[in-house]
Scaffold this active site. Structure first.
Site, mmCIF file in Angstrom:
data_model
loop_
_atom_site.group_PDB
_atom_site.id
_atom_site.type_symbol
_atom_site.label_atom_id
_atom_site.label_comp_id
_atom_site.label_asym_id
_atom_site.label_seq_id
_atom_site.Cartn_x
_atom_site.Cartn_y
_atom_site.Cartn_z
ATOM 1 N N LEU A 45 1.015 -1.137 0.004
ATOM 2 C CA LEU A 45 0.230 -0.514 -0.419
ATOM 3 C C LEU A 45 0.826 1.525 0.145
ATOM 4 O O LEU A 45 1.866 1.512 1.084
ATOM 5 C CB LEU A 45 -0.746 0.247 1.115
ATOM 6 N N ASP A 46 1.054 2.041 -0.712
ATOM 7 C CA ASP A 46 1.584 2.815 -0.868
ATOM 8 C C ASP A 46 1.736 3.732 -0.276
ATOM 9 O O ASP A 46 0.995 4.144 0.959
ATOM 10 C CB ASP A 46 1.793 3.550 -2.472
ATOM 11 N N ARG A 47 2.948 4.861 0.265
ATOM 12 C CA ARG A 47 3.170 5.594 1.065
ATOM 13 C C ARG A 47 2.351 7.065 0.901
ATOM 14 O O ARG A 47 1.815 7.039 2.175
ATOM 15 C CB ARG A 47 4.198 6.235 0.858
ATOM 16 N N SER A 104 -0.879 6.322 -0.312
ATOM 17 C CA SER A 104 -2.264 5.663 0.904
ATOM 18 C C SER A 104 -2.670 5.197 2.111
ATOM 19 O O SER A 104 -1.371 5.332 2.557
ATOM 20 C CB SER A 104 -2.532 4.545 -0.477
#
Length: 245
Positions: free
Chosen positions: A102-104, A106
């Site tokens: 889960l990208d930074r 998000s």
């Protein structure tokens, strides 16, 4: 004798896929010698180390859900000293690692465990674990659902169909639901860019049957026994489906 990536996974160090990256980078040794992908060892008699640290036998199996805030990276450690999701779950008492990414920028639902085999299966595309995101967007909102669902390729790579619907409408921005089984790198953000939309917030709210619910941001909880059983059932059903096909 087992492959090193299987041993690291079974020890709760990381998924098999991440173990292969460690092996390629020369970070794993067996009895003092660096080993690569495909190497085998016997954990009962061989000394296996990752970054110089001995790999110990796994403790109790742990499965938890975190409501990840923005600004945290989904890694075990970060070379730029940015905060990681492991910082938020350190008090669980076991060495765990994230299932998927889960990208930074998000936030929302992230699963972590020390069960390498289950993590590998849930994160692999062949198991088609459905994920739902609530995405707040701005920009040209006219027919935005239709425009998003019309995106079938990203950088000339075909993508599986994504179901998009409107959750709420506010002045100047809408919140949309994205349901997908595929997880290309930053896929939703890239789809929005292709549809001339700006992403104001991207939150994962569901993974399979697991729902984020009212878990406070930055907090975590253990999965219930039933939730763990459901995860294993999903994996088993997808494996059976693959054999039938």
């Amino acid at each position: 004798m087992d492959r090193i990536q299987k041993i690291l996974s079974a020890a709760g160090v990381c998924s098999r896929r991440l173990a292969e990256e460690y092996l390629r980078a020369g970070r794993v040794t067996v009895n003092g010698e660096a080993v690569g992908v495909g190497a085998k060892a016997d954990p009962a008699v061989d000394e296996i180390r990752l970054d110089g640290k001995v790999i110990a036998a796994i403790g109790p199996r742990v499965y938890l859900m975190l409501n990840k805030p923005r600004g945290y990276v989904t890694t075990l450690s970060d070379e730029f000293n940015r905060p990681t999701v492991i910082d938020l779950t350190a008090d669980c008492g076991e060495r765990i690692f994230p299932i998927g990414r889960l990208d930074r920028d998000s936030d929302g639902l992230l699963l972590l465990t020390n069960d390498g085999d289950l993590a590998e299966r849930l994160s692999h595309p062949r198991y088609e674990t459905e994920k739902e995101y609530h995405v707040t967007v701005g920009g040209n909102l006219k027919n935005c659902v239709e425009r998003l669902e019309a995106v079938t390729r990203l950088d000339n790579q075909p993508i599986a169909r994504v179901k998009v619907s409107v959750v709420s409408r506010d002045s100047g921005h809408w919140t949309l639901s994205f349901i997908l089984h595929q997880g290309l790198n930053r896929q939703i953000r890239r789809m929005c860019q292709d549809a001339n939309l700006s992403v104001l917030r991207l939150q994962r709210i569901r993974e399979g049957n697991l729902v984020l619910g009212d878990l406070p941001q930055g907090q975590w909880r253990y999965l219930t026994d039933q939730e763990v059983q459901d995860a294993y059932h999903h994996v088993a059903s997808m494996e059976s489906r693959g054999e039938e096909l």
